[in-house]
Design a protein around this motif. Structure first.
Motif, PDB file in Angstrom:
ATOM      1  N   LYS A 116     -82.926  77.661 -37.031  1.00  0.00           N
ATOM      2  CA  LYS A 116     -82.658  76.570 -37.948  1.00  0.00           C
ATOM      3  C   LYS A 116     -83.369  75.294 -37.537  1.00  0.00           C
ATOM      4  O   LYS A 116     -83.772  74.528 -38.394  1.00  0.00           O
ATOM      5  N   VAL A 117     -83.461  75.058 -36.242  1.00  0.00           N
ATOM      6  CA  VAL A 117     -84.123  73.833 -35.773  1.00  0.00           C
ATOM      7  C   VAL A 117     -85.574  73.816 -36.221  1.00  0.00           C
ATOM      8  O   VAL A 117     -86.102  72.785 -36.616  1.00  0.00           O
ATOM      9  N   LEU A 118     -86.225  74.960 -36.206  1.00  0.00           N
ATOM     10  CA  LEU A 118     -87.630  75.019 -36.586  1.00  0.00           C
ATOM     11  C   LEU A 118     -87.835  74.703 -38.059  1.00  0.00           C
ATOM     12  O   LEU A 118     -88.908  74.279 -38.462  1.00  0.00           O
ATOM     13  N   ASP A 119     -86.830  74.900 -38.898  1.00  0.00           N
ATOM     14  CA  ASP A 119     -86.940  74.610 -40.318  1.00  0.00           C
ATOM     15  C   ASP A 119     -86.723  73.129 -40.633  1.00  0.00           C
ATOM     16  O   ASP A 119     -86.898  72.708 -41.762  1.00  0.00           O
ATOM     17  N   ALA A 120     -86.323  72.345 -39.658  1.00  0.00           N
ATOM     18  CA  ALA A 120     -85.949  70.956 -39.890  1.00  0.00           C
ATOM     19  C   ALA A 120     -87.144  70.041 -40.145  1.00  0.00           C
ATOM     20  O   ALA A 120     -86.991  68.988 -40.711  1.00  0.00           O
ATOM     21  N   SER A 121     -88.312  70.436 -39.736  1.00  0.00           N
ATOM     22  CA  SER A 121     -89.460  69.551 -39.848  1.00  0.00           C
ATOM     23  C   SER A 121     -90.743  70.368 -39.925  1.00  0.00           C
ATOM     24  O   SER A 121     -90.780  71.521 -39.527  1.00  0.00           O
ATOM     25  N   THR A 122     -91.795  69.721 -40.427  1.00  0.00           N
ATOM     26  CA  THR A 122     -93.091  70.385 -40.451  1.00  0.00           C
ATOM     27  C   THR A 122     -93.821  70.208 -39.127  1.00  0.00           C
ATOM     28  O   THR A 122     -94.863  70.820 -38.916  1.00  0.00           O
ATOM     29  N   LEU A 123     -93.286  69.387 -38.232  1.00  0.00           N
ATOM     30  CA  LEU A 123     -93.892  69.207 -36.917  1.00  0.00           C
ATOM     31  C   LEU A 123     -93.601  70.428 -36.049  1.00  0.00           C
ATOM     32  O   LEU A 123     -92.570  71.077 -36.196  1.00  0.00           O
ATOM     33  N   ALA A 142     -82.703  55.421 -29.493  1.00  0.00           N
ATOM     34  CA  ALA A 142     -82.041  56.617 -28.982  1.00  0.00           C
ATOM     35  C   ALA A 142     -81.451  57.443 -30.118  1.00  0.00           C
ATOM     36  O   ALA A 142     -81.513  58.678 -30.105  1.00  0.00           O
ATOM     37  N   LEU A 143     -80.912  56.772 -31.108  1.00  0.00           N
ATOM     38  CA  LEU A 143     -80.366  57.469 -32.271  1.00  0.00           C
ATOM     39  C   LEU A 143     -81.485  58.141 -33.074  1.00  0.00           C
ATOM     40  O   LEU A 143     -81.341  59.286 -33.507  1.00  0.00           O
ATOM     41  N   ALA A 144     -82.593  57.449 -33.228  1.00  0.00           N
ATOM     42  CA  ALA A 144     -83.722  58.009 -33.971  1.00  0.00           C
ATOM     43  C   ALA A 144     -84.349  59.192 -33.242  1.00  0.00           C
ATOM     44  O   ALA A 144     -84.948  60.065 -33.872  1.00  0.00           O
ATOM     45  N   SER A 145     -84.211  59.237 -31.935  1.00  0.00           N
ATOM     46  CA  SER A 145     -84.822  60.325 -31.170  1.00  0.00           C
ATOM     47  C   SER A 145     -84.299  61.692 -31.609  1.00  0.00           C
ATOM     48  O   SER A 145     -85.052  62.662 -31.656  1.00  0.00           O
ATOM     49  N   PRO A 174     -84.382  64.168 -40.107  1.00  0.00           N
ATOM     50  CA  PRO A 174     -83.604  63.001 -40.526  1.00  0.00           C
ATOM     51  C   PRO A 174     -82.472  63.341 -41.501  1.00  0.00           C
ATOM     52  O   PRO A 174     -81.385  62.776 -41.414  1.00  0.00           O
ATOM     53  N   LEU A 175     -82.709  64.261 -42.419  1.00  0.00           N
ATOM     54  CA  LEU A 175     -81.675  64.590 -43.390  1.00  0.00           C
ATOM     55  C   LEU A 175     -80.475  65.258 -42.733  1.00  0.00           C
ATOM     56  O   LEU A 175     -79.325  64.884 -42.991  1.00  0.00           O
ATOM     57  N   GLN A 201     -79.694  64.965 -39.612  1.00  0.00           N
ATOM     58  CA  GLN A 201     -79.112  63.926 -38.758  1.00  0.00           C
ATOM     59  C   GLN A 201     -78.110  63.097 -39.558  1.00  0.00           C
ATOM     60  O   GLN A 201     -76.995  62.863 -39.120  1.00  0.00           O
ATOM     61  N   LEU A 202     -78.524  62.657 -40.744  1.00  0.00           N
ATOM     62  CA  LEU A 202     -77.633  61.848 -41.579  1.00  0.00           C
ATOM     63  C   LEU A 202     -76.416  62.643 -42.038  1.00  0.00           C
ATOM     64  O   LEU A 202     -75.300  62.124 -42.046  1.00  0.00           O
ATOM     65  N   LYS A 203     -76.627  63.901 -42.429  1.00  0.00           N
ATOM     66  CA  LYS A 203     -75.493  64.738 -42.830  1.00  0.00           C
ATOM     67  C   LYS A 203     -74.502  64.901 -41.687  1.00  0.00           C
ATOM     68  O   LYS A 203     -73.293  64.833 -41.879  1.00  0.00           O
ATOM     69  N   THR A 204     -75.019  65.103 -40.487  1.00  0.00           N
ATOM     70  CA  THR A 204     -74.156  65.267 -39.316  1.00  0.00           C
ATOM     71  C   THR A 204     -73.420  63.970 -38.996  1.00  0.00           C
ATOM     72  O   THR A 204     -72.235  63.982 -38.683  1.00  0.00           O
ATOM     73  N   MET A 205     -74.128  62.853 -39.073  1.00  0.00           N
ATOM     74  CA  MET A 205     -73.505  61.561 -38.762  1.00  0.00           C
ATOM     75  C   MET A 205     -72.369  61.228 -39.724  1.00  0.00           C
ATOM     76  O   MET A 205     -71.384  60.614 -39.335  1.00  0.00           O
ATOM     77  N   PHE A 206     -72.523  61.623 -40.986  1.00  0.00           N
ATOM     78  CA  PHE A 206     -71.539  61.258 -41.988  1.00  0.00           C
ATOM     79  C   PHE A 206     -70.548  62.374 -42.309  1.00  0.00           C
ATOM     80  O   PHE A 206     -69.857  62.311 -43.323  1.00  0.00           O
ATOM     81  N   GLU A 207     -70.450  63.364 -41.420  1.00  0.00           N
ATOM     82  CA  GLU A 207     -69.387  64.358 -41.553  1.00  0.00           C
ATOM     83  C   GLU A 207     -68.047  63.642 -41.367  1.00  0.00           C
ATOM     84  O   GLU A 207     -67.974  62.639 -40.651  1.00  0.00           O
ATOM     85  N   PRO A 208     -66.989  64.162 -41.981  1.00  0.00           N
ATOM     86  CA  PRO A 208     -65.689  63.474 -41.888  1.00  0.00           C
ATOM     87  C   PRO A 208     -65.222  63.191 -40.460  1.00  0.00           C
ATOM     88  O   PRO A 208     -64.660  62.122 -40.199  1.00  0.00           O
ATOM     89  N   LYS A 209     -65.484  64.108 -39.533  1.00  0.00           N
ATOM     90  CA  LYS A 209     -65.019  63.886 -38.160  1.00  0.00           C
ATOM     91  C   LYS A 209     -65.820  62.815 -37.424  1.00  0.00           C
ATOM     92  O   LYS A 209     -65.373  62.301 -36.410  1.00  0.00           O
ATOM     93  N   ARG A 210     -67.012  62.477 -37.931  1.00  0.00           N
ATOM     94  CA  ARG A 210     -67.846  61.459 -37.287  1.00  0.00           C
ATOM     95  C   ARG A 210     -67.986  60.190 -38.119  1.00  0.00           C
ATOM     96  O   ARG A 210     -68.640  59.241 -37.694  1.00  0.00           O
ATOM     97  N   LEU A 211     -67.405  60.170 -39.278  1.00  0.00           N
ATOM     98  CA  LEU A 211     -67.612  59.069 -40.214  1.00  0.00           C
ATOM     99  C   LEU A 211     -67.169  57.722 -39.649  1.00  0.00           C
ATOM    100  O   LEU A 211     -67.902  56.736 -39.733  1.00  0.00           O
ATOM    101  N   VAL A 212     -65.995  57.672 -39.043  1.00  0.00           N
ATOM    102  CA  VAL A 212     -65.491  56.404 -38.498  1.00  0.00           C
ATOM    103  C   VAL A 212     -66.409  55.897 -37.387  1.00  0.00           C
ATOM    104  O   VAL A 212     -66.778  54.718 -37.368  1.00  0.00           O
ATOM    105  N   ALA A 213     -66.794  56.781 -36.478  1.00  0.00           N
ATOM    106  CA  ALA A 213     -67.683  56.377 -35.375  1.00  0.00           C
ATOM    107  C   ALA A 213     -69.026  55.896 -35.908  1.00  0.00           C
ATOM    108  O   ALA A 213     -69.581  54.903 -35.416  1.00  0.00           O
ATOM    109  N   THR A 214     -69.560  56.567 -36.921  1.00  0.00           N
ATOM    110  CA  THR A 214     -70.845  56.176 -37.503  1.00  0.00           C
ATOM    111  C   THR A 214     -70.752  54.802 -38.147  1.00  0.00           C
ATOM    112  O   THR A 214     -71.621  53.945 -37.933  1.00  0.00           O
ATOM    113  N   ILE A 215     -69.699  54.580 -38.920  1.00  0.00           N
ATOM    114  CA  ILE A 215     -69.536  53.281 -39.580  1.00  0.00           C
ATOM    115  C   ILE A 215     -69.353  52.171 -38.553  1.00  0.00           C
ATOM    116  O   ILE A 215     -69.973  51.106 -38.666  1.00  0.00           O
TER     117      ILE A 215
END
Length: 117
Positions: free
Chosen positions: A1-8, A55-58, A65-66, A68-82
């Motif tokens: 799955k990681v390999l599908d995340a980017s064209t790099l 560090a977050l962008a790394s 990036p997509l 990353q954003l989905k993971t950051m805004f999951e319900p269990k991480r939403l408060v910490a992200t905000i």
């Protein structure tokens, strides 16, 4: 799955992850060192915030990036992200517009805690 995340290629993504992460750590350490200079609180806040953003962008290079954003805004991480994103902004507001050094330090601590959470 990681390999599908980017064209790099995987090695390119790992290299850029390392570059961004190390740049983030260096900015945070540099900012901490600048804290002790006269009027160093502004430099500290800027470098510390840039370090956290870098560090977050790394991790975007590893998972894309997509995802990353989905993971950051999951319900269990939403408060910490905000809290983290809000503290990034409030740190800069505290030093540049409000001129409140103590508040800037508090927001930097909250940035750290939210990213750790």
């Amino acid at each position: 799955k990681v390999l599908d995340a980017s064209t790099l290629s995987f090695s390119t993504r790992v290299k850029w992850f390392a570059i961004c992460f190390i740049a983030g750590v260096v900015c945070s350490i540099l900012g901490t060192g600048l804290l002790w200079l006269p009027k160093g609180i502004k430099l500290f806040a800027v470098f510390y915030t840039l370090g956290n953003i870098s560090a977050l962008a790394s991790t975007c290079f590893l998972m894309g990036p997509l995802k990353q954003l989905k993971t950051m805004f999951e319900p269990k991480r939403l408060v910490a992200t905000i809290v983290m994103l809000l503290c990034l902004l409030l740190t800069l507001c505290a030093v540049f517009w409000w001129n409140k050094k103590g508040l800037a330090l508090l927001f930097c601590i909250l940035q750290f805690l939210a990213m750790t959470w």
